[in-house]
Design an enzyme around this catalytic site. Structure first.
Site, PDB file in Angstrom:
ATOM      1  N   GLU A   1      -5.026  -8.661  -0.664  1.00 21.16           N
ATOM      2  CA  GLU A   1      -5.835  -8.421   0.546  1.00 21.16           C
ATOM      3  C   GLU A   1      -7.287  -8.274   0.115  1.00 21.16           C
ATOM      4  O   GLU A   1      -7.594  -7.410  -0.721  1.00 21.16           O
ATOM      5  CB  GLU A   1      -5.383  -7.146   1.278  1.00 21.16           C
TER       6      GLU A   1
ATOM      7  N   GLU B   1       0.844  -1.211   0.000  1.00 17.31           N
ATOM      8  CA  GLU B   1       0.000   0.000   0.000  1.00 17.31           C
ATOM      9  C   GLU B   1       0.872   1.251   0.000  1.00 17.31           C
ATOM     10  O   GLU B   1       0.766   2.114   0.893  1.00 17.31           O
ATOM     11  CB  GLU B   1      -0.998  -0.011   1.173  1.00 17.31           C
TER      12      GLU B   1
HETATM   13  O1  AHR Z   1      -5.304  -6.207   6.669  1.00 17.78           O
HETATM   14  C1  AHR Z   1      -5.187  -5.082   7.482  1.00 17.78           C
HETATM   15  C2  AHR Z   1      -4.511  -3.904   6.793  1.00 17.78           C
HETATM   16  O2  AHR Z   1      -5.291  -3.480   5.727  1.00 17.78           O
HETATM   17  C3  AHR Z   1      -3.167  -4.178   6.165  1.00 17.78           C
HETATM   18  O3  AHR Z   1      -2.119  -4.106   7.075  1.00 17.78           O
HETATM   19  C4  AHR Z   1      -3.055  -3.081   5.156  1.00 17.78           C
HETATM   20  O4  AHR Z   1      -2.264  -3.435   4.050  1.00 17.78           O
HETATM   21  C5  AHR Z   1      -4.494  -2.786   4.795  1.00 17.78           C
HETATM   22  O5  AHR Z   1      -4.787  -1.431   4.872  1.00 17.78           O
END
Ligand code: AHR
Length: 527
Positions: A331, A204
């Site tokens: 994610e 991110e």
């Molecule tokens: O999964 C939780 C968080 O969500 C992770 O650390 C991040 O990459 C995202 O914002």
């Protein structure tokens, strides 16, 4: 990180048109829903890594939930809980991403090697500002993936690390010569190089990973990735940190501007999308006790994954027409308001039947895009967000999401088959509508043809006729996951309230009709 994400608009839901899952054809009243599968036109392989997991140093996701240390009274192997590992093995975890997430861009790998008692204590500034004692480091993580029989996806620190630190971590893990770093690894107990299947260059970068513009990240990716070197047999696939939600600019810019060089690999871009019932980060909606309005809004929001993938893949088709670069949703999953009474930085939430449907709908979408989507990681494996397992001291329970993953195991490395759904009704509540049936079919490694079905309607069952071109179907045998309440879930007192039951159907007069209960996930082998 949550506060930095954009809230998504209630996007226009396009009829889910799946090249290798479901083609939704408008309903004509009174007609029977029917699914046709063409088993003679094999599509892409559904990479097993689509079923990948994510374990971040966050809350009790790693510590307590999985790692208790070798001296714990909780039965463990090399510090990892036997009960949790046993359950995860049954769901055939193919891949684990570690150590973050946002945590990855503050993680310094040298803190996590050598004698555990001498490792530095840091504060986990992203997640609850709790002590991070670095008890789980590189060697412990590889113990975990070895115990699971899974591959490793290591996420490097681009945000606060240096190219040298990142390059040296890869050398430490994979060096097969007599370099000081490879010898240090041997001294720390590992003779042979570790197998790193994927290596992520930051996380991110547009948010917690450094608040960068894509142009800046792209230059940094080129710089960092140029020094990621490993013996040929141990060279991981290199993943660039990509975009999220509606934003396709990261996928577009990265795939247009990063060019593999003789000394640099570029194998995939990542993408993050979380499902929030309300779509609003400030008030996401609760994990339990929701009404039908948030049942349908959650499923509708999760179905957006299809168009989000399509929009990104469309950019990649132009920039990478030979399909060398993969699109990896590393994610995804539900993100609710944290459970009252828990540390807000720990992202602990309960998990209900609704989460199982969210998982299954996403699997069907990933299968439909299997040619480009070759890896995904649900967030996260234990005790965090949409978890497979929840723990409380020495107790453990399997969530409905666990059961969905376990039911879909035959789809790992199966070959996707084209499928059409005719007369798919809309399930509607108030002003919101979504298709009632989602489905996916594939020829599995055991030679059998598997079909997955989701009935999104929480109020009524749906009968579905099944046809496989050129084949006479006799039976459908498999399992169904459903429950009475939309928010049915497992608790430590009643850990088996939601679990799969058997599902069998036989053809009558040459016709195979499956009756899918309300709010259910079904996976069957067709014979
Ligand atoms: O999964 C939780 C968080 O969500 C992770 O650390 C991040 O990459 C995202 O914002």
């Amino acid at each position: 990180m949550k506060t930095l994400k954009t809230s998504f608009k209630a996007g226009v839901f396009s009829a889910v048109v799946f090249a290798f899952a479901a083609i939704a054809i408008p309903v004509s009243a009174g007609n029977q829903v029917s699914i046709s599968i063409d088993a003679k036109k094999p599509g892409p392989v559904i990479n097993k890594n689509i079923y990948g997991q994510f374990a971040e140093h966050l809350g009790t996701g790693v510590y307590e939930g999985m790692w208790v240390g070798p001296d714990s009274p909780i039965p463990n192997t090399k510090g990892w809980r036997n009960d949790v590992i046993g359950a995860l093995k049954k769901m055939h975890v193919p891949l684990v991403r570690w150590p973050g997430g946002c945590f990855a861009d503050e993680y310094h790998w040298r803190d996590g090697i050598g004698a555990r008692e001498s490792r530095p204590v840091k504060m986990n500034t992203n997640w609850g500002n709790v002590e991070e004692r670095n008890a789980v480091g590189t060697h412990e993580f590889f113990d975990l993936v070895d115990l699971l029989g899974a591959d490793a996806y290591v996420n490097g620190n681009l945000g606060s690390g240096t190219p040298q630190e990142m390059a040296e971590w890869l050398e430490y893990m994979t060096g097969d010569g007599k370099s000081t770093l490879a010898e240090l690894r041997r001294k720390n107990g590992r003779d042979k190089p570790f197998n790193v299947a994927f290596f992520g260059v930051g996380n991110e970068a547009w948010g917690c990973g450094g608040n960068m513009k894509v142009e800046h990240y792209t230059s940094l990716f080129n710089q960092y990735a140029s020094f990621l070197k490993a013996p040929k047999a141990y060279m991981p696939k290199i993943i660039a940190s990509g975009g999220h939600d509606d934003d396709t600019t990261w996928t577009d810019y990265l795939t247009k501007n990063i060019h593999e060089q003789w000394n640099m690999r570029f194998d995939g871009v990542s993408f993050h999308y979380y499902t929030l019932p309300t779509g609003v980060w400030e008030k996401k909606g609760m994990a339990l006790g929701f009404g039908e309005d948030q049942w349908i809004s959650t499923l509708k929001n999760t179905l957006r994954m299809d168009s989000l993938i399509k929009n990104n893949v469309a950019k990649m088709e132009v920039n990478d027409p030979k399909n060398k670069i993969s699109f990896n949703v590393d994610e995804w999953g539900t993100w609710y308001d944290v459970e009252v009474g828990t540390n807000p930085g720990f992202l602990y939430q309960q998990n209900s039947l609704r989460d199982a449907l969210v998982a299954a709908l996403n699997f069907n979408i990933f299968h439909a895009h299997a040619a480009r989507v070759r890896m995904t990681n649900i967030a996260q494996m234990v005790n965090v967000l949409q978890a497979m397992i929840l723990t409380d001291k020495d107790k453990m329970l399997l969530t409905p999401t666990y059961h969905a993953f376990e039911m879909y195991v035959p789809f790992q490395n199966a070959t996707a088959l084209p499928l059409t759904i005719a007369n798919n009704p809309e399930y509607s509540f108030a002003k919101t509508s979504i298709p009632e049936v989602s489905a996916s079919a594939a020829r599995a490694l055991d030679g059998k043809l598997y079909l997955s079905l989701v009935n999104t309607n929480p109020n009524k069952s749906v009968d579905v006729d099944i046809d496989v071109a050129g084949e006479k179907l006799k039976t459908a045998k498999g399992r169904v996951l459903t429950a009475k309440a939309m928010d049915a879930h497992n608790t430590f007192a009643q850990p088996q309230s939601v679990q799969p039951g058997s599902f069998n159907a036989s053809a009558k007069a040459g016709k195979l009709t499956l009756s899918i209960p309300a709010k259910a996930v079904v996976v069957v082998a067709l014979e």
